[in-house]
Design an enzyme around this catalytic site. Structure first.
Site, short mmCIF file in Angstrom:
data_model
loop_
_atom_site.label_atom_id
_atom_site.label_comp_id
_atom_site.label_asym_id
_atom_site.label_seq_id
_atom_site.Cartn_x
_atom_site.Cartn_y
_atom_site.Cartn_z
N ARG A 6 4.36 5.89 5.81
CA ARG A 6 3.83 4.78 5.00
C ARG A 6 3.45 3.59 5.90
O ARG A 6 2.28 3.30 6.08
CB ARG A 6 4.87 4.38 3.94
CG ARG A 6 4.34 3.45 2.86
CD ARG A 6 4.26 1.99 3.27
NE ARG A 6 5.54 1.43 3.69
CZ ARG A 6 5.67 0.24 4.25
NH1 ARG A 6 4.61 -0.52 4.48
NH2 ARG A 6 6.86 -0.20 4.63
N ASP A 7 4.43 2.92 6.48
CA ASP A 7 4.14 1.73 7.28
C ASP A 7 3.30 2.12 8.49
O ASP A 7 2.41 1.38 8.93
CB ASP A 7 5.46 1.08 7.72
CG ASP A 7 5.31 -0.38 8.10
OD1 ASP A 7 4.22 -0.79 8.52
OD2 ASP A 7 6.30 -1.12 8.00
N ASN A 67 6.37 -0.57 14.16
CA ASN A 67 7.78 -0.67 13.80
C ASN A 67 8.63 -0.29 15.00
O ASN A 67 8.17 0.40 15.92
CB ASN A 67 8.10 0.34 12.70
CG ASN A 67 7.62 -0.11 11.34
OD1 ASN A 67 6.49 0.12 10.98
ND2 ASN A 67 8.48 -0.77 10.61
N HIS A 117 14.42 -4.28 8.91
CA HIS A 117 13.13 -3.64 9.13
C HIS A 117 12.41 -4.46 10.20
O HIS A 117 11.78 -5.47 9.90
CB HIS A 117 12.37 -3.67 7.79
CG HIS A 117 10.99 -3.11 7.80
ND1 HIS A 117 10.67 -1.90 7.19
CD2 HIS A 117 9.82 -3.58 8.30
CE1 HIS A 117 9.36 -1.68 7.32
NE2 HIS A 117 8.83 -2.68 7.98
N HIS A 162 9.69 -4.95 13.26
CA HIS A 162 8.53 -4.52 14.03
C HIS A 162 8.81 -4.96 15.47
O HIS A 162 9.41 -6.00 15.70
CB HIS A 162 7.25 -5.13 13.45
CG HIS A 162 6.83 -4.45 12.18
ND1 HIS A 162 5.76 -3.59 12.11
CD2 HIS A 162 7.36 -4.48 10.93
CE1 HIS A 162 5.66 -3.12 10.88
NE2 HIS A 162 6.62 -3.65 10.13
N CYS A 179 1.03 -4.07 9.43
CA CYS A 179 0.44 -4.34 8.12
C CYS A 179 -0.95 -4.91 8.35
O CYS A 179 -1.11 -5.88 9.09
CB CYS A 179 1.31 -5.33 7.36
SG CYS A 179 0.57 -5.84 5.81
P1 HMG Z 1 -5.83 -7.31 -6.92
O1 HMG Z 1 -7.23 -7.08 -6.46
O2 HMG Z 1 -5.40 -8.71 -7.14
O3 HMG Z 1 -5.49 -6.47 -8.23
O4 HMG Z 1 -4.86 -6.57 -5.92
P2 HMG Z 1 -6.17 -6.26 -9.61
O5 HMG Z 1 -5.05 -5.98 -10.57
O6 HMG Z 1 -7.14 -7.37 -9.91
O7 HMG Z 1 -6.97 -4.91 -9.40
C1 HMG Z 1 -8.15 -4.79 -8.62
C2 HMG Z 1 -8.60 -3.35 -8.60
O8 HMG Z 1 -7.62 -2.52 -7.98
C3 HMG Z 1 -8.79 -2.77 -9.99
O9 HMG Z 1 -9.80 -1.77 -9.89
C4 HMG Z 1 -7.48 -2.10 -10.28
O10 HMG Z 1 -7.57 -1.06 -11.22
C5 HMG Z 1 -7.12 -1.54 -8.90
P3 HMG Z 1 -11.30 -2.02 -10.49
O11 HMG Z 1 -11.10 -2.19 -11.96
O12 HMG Z 1 -11.81 -3.29 -9.83
O13 HMG Z 1 -12.03 -0.78 -10.07
N1 HMG Z 1 -5.67 -1.41 -8.72
C6 HMG Z 1 -5.06 -0.27 -8.38
N2 HMG Z 1 -5.52 0.97 -8.12
C7 HMG Z 1 -4.63 1.92 -7.81
N3 HMG Z 1 -3.29 1.67 -7.72
C8 HMG Z 1 -2.79 0.44 -7.95
C9 HMG Z 1 -3.70 -0.58 -8.30
N4 HMG Z 1 -3.53 -1.89 -8.59
C10 HMG Z 1 -4.74 -2.37 -8.85
N5 HMG Z 1 -1.48 0.22 -7.84
C11 HMG Z 1 -2.80 -5.46 -5.39
C12 HMG Z 1 -3.47 -6.66 -6.03
C13 HMG Z 1 -1.33 -5.73 -5.30
C14 HMG Z 1 -3.06 -4.23 -6.26
C15 HMG Z 1 -3.44 -5.22 -3.99
O14 HMG Z 1 -3.48 -6.43 -3.28
C16 HMG Z 1 -2.67 -4.20 -3.18
O15 HMG Z 1 -2.66 -3.04 -3.53
N6 HMG Z 1 -2.04 -4.61 -2.06
C17 HMG Z 1 -1.24 -3.76 -1.25
C18 HMG Z 1 -1.25 -4.22 0.17
C19 HMG Z 1 -0.35 -3.34 1.01
O16 HMG Z 1 -0.10 -2.18 0.68
N7 HMG Z 1 0.14 -3.90 2.14
C20 HMG Z 1 0.98 -3.18 3.04
C21 HMG Z 1 2.35 -2.90 2.51
S1 HMG Z 1 3.48 -4.27 2.71
C22 HMG Z 1 4.07 -4.08 4.33
O17 HMG Z 1 3.55 -3.32 5.09
C23 HMG Z 1 5.29 -4.85 4.75
C24 HMG Z 1 6.56 -3.98 4.82
O18 HMG Z 1 6.40 -2.92 5.74
C25 HMG Z 1 7.76 -4.84 5.28
C26 HMG Z 1 7.46 -5.70 6.50
O19 HMG Z 1 7.13 -5.15 7.57
O20 HMG Z 1 7.58 -6.91 6.37
C27 HMG Z 1 6.90 -3.37 3.46
MG MG Z 2 6.64 -3.09 7.91
#
Ligand code: HMG
Ligand code: MG
Length: 306
Positions: A18-19, A254, A212, A214, A245
């Site tokens: 995932r990450d 990581n 967690h 990095h 990310c």
């Molecule tokens: P948004 O654009 O504000 O959401 O995104 P929305 O609700 O307005 O939806 C926009 C479009 O996305 C729509 O489609 C939705 O249907 C679709 P359209 O009608 O325009 O065709 N949509 C989805 N499709 C599939 N699955 C879904 C989904 N949700 C909406 N779940 C949102 C907001 C949160 C969805 C977006 O910003 C997002 O998905 N962000 C994820 C970013 C991400 O994954 N970042 C990395 C993970 S975090 C990380 O790595 C840190 C961690 O490792 C810890 C650390 O290291 O600190 C965990």
């Molecule tokens: Mg991370």
């Protein structure tokens, strides 16, 4: 001889599929993602975070989450959590037979806005129905807090904000919290400061916390060692040291699972993980990437093969 307060066992949470893969530019075929997850589970990792049910526009690489989960041969003793940002993601995850999820927010507003297009408060509100659905289905939920030790947009982060977000997530039914050093800036004194606040004044049980890190600036293992001495027993890591990310500029991999397990093995701390099988998993995924894995142990292993 002086006695060090160290655990007998540590639970390693593998986040490479995932990450790790979320940050890769080159498209990785679904079949290879599935095999990578299976190899990591076969290595004895008790938790292999498999993918994310986020917007495919936000993370195109993991747009095949449903197909990955459907194609995965799951081992009975292994947990395969996935990231879920909202109800839409939760519905997709349930359809794919997911039994364990993680919601994710941060301790800084700007990062939360960039990462999930919400304020911290909005993100928590978005999780409420997700966590209710999880509870109804008997699905375990972890909560990630990113930017605990520093933010790519705001710099220093107040540990009191971490406590506030931690409390909110626990009150909503999250079972475990993972404290993220998203951009790899933490130093061991910060680990002491944050854990002390959360478990002292905040009265959060240490058993509910994971770390967690990095390894952007090479401090991850030192931070882990400090966290272990303070009582943490769950540590996140990614095979090969993959990870980062896309919404955290400058974030790199990581802490590598190989490097963590090597250190824990040497210290006589049990993990149940077969280090050489983790190397085999990294060796499997490495040719599909456009860069060499950052894991120090993996690099040393490669050099010894020449
Ligand atoms: P948004 O654009 O504000 O959401 O995104 P929305 O609700 O307005 O939806 C926009 C479009 O996305 C729509 O489609 C939705 O249907 C679709 P359209 O009608 O325009 O065709 N949509 C989805 N499709 C599939 N699955 C879904 C989904 N949700 C909406 N779940 C949102 C907001 C949160 C969805 C977006 O910003 C997002 O998905 N962000 C994820 C970013 C991400 O994954 N970042 C990395 C993970 S975090 C990380 O790595 C840190 C961690 O490792 C810890 C650390 O290291 O600190 C965990
Ligand atoms: Mg991370």
């Amino acid at each position: 001889m002086m006695k060090l307060a160290l655990p007998q066992a540590v639970r390693v949470v593998e986040v490479g599929p995932r990450d790790g893969l979320q940050n890769e530019k080159v498209h990785i075929p679904t079949e290879q993602k599935i095999r990578f997850i299976e190899l990591l589970a076969e290595a004895g990792l008790p938790v292999v975070e498999a993918t994310s049910f986020v917007s495919p526009r936000a993370i195109p690489q993991l747009g095949d989450a449903g197909v990955v989960m459907a194609g995965l041969k799951r081992l009975s003793g292994t947990d395969y959590p996935v990231l879920v940002p909202n109800v839409k993601g939760m519905e997709r995850a349930l359809q794919a037979g997911v039994r364990s999820i993680a919601v994710f927010t941060a301790a800084s507003e700007s990062f939360t806005r960039h990462n999930i297009n919400a304020s911290i408060a909005q993100s928590l509100e978005n999780f409420r129905p997700v966590l209710e659905m999880a509870q109804r289905e008997g699905i375990a939920a972890r909560g990630y807090i990113s930017t605990v030790f520093g933010c790519p947009y705001e710099g220093a982060v107040n540990p009191r904000k971490v406590l506030e977000v931690a409390r909110a997530l626990l009150d909503m039914g999250v079972g475990e919290l993972s404290l993220g050093d998203t951009i790899g800036v933490a130093t061991p004194n910060q680990v002491v400061e944050v854990l002390d606040l959360l478990c002292g004044e905040g009265q959060i049980e240490m058993a509910r916390l994971a770390v967690h890190f990095h390894d952007t600036r090479g401090t991850a293992l030192a931070n882990v060692l400090m966290a272990l001495q303070m009582g943490v027993r769950t540590v996140d890591a990614a095979a090969g040291g993959l990870g980062g990310c896309p919404y955290a500029p400058g974030a790199s991999g990581n802490l590598a699972t190989e490097d963590l397990v090597y250190m824990l093995n040497g210290m006589g701390i049990a993990t149940g993980v077969d280090l050489e099988k983790v190397v085999a998993a990294t060796r499997f995924i490495a040719p599909l990437l456009d860069h060499a894995p950052a894991s120090k142990y993996y690099q040393a292993w490669q050099a010894s093969c020449m």
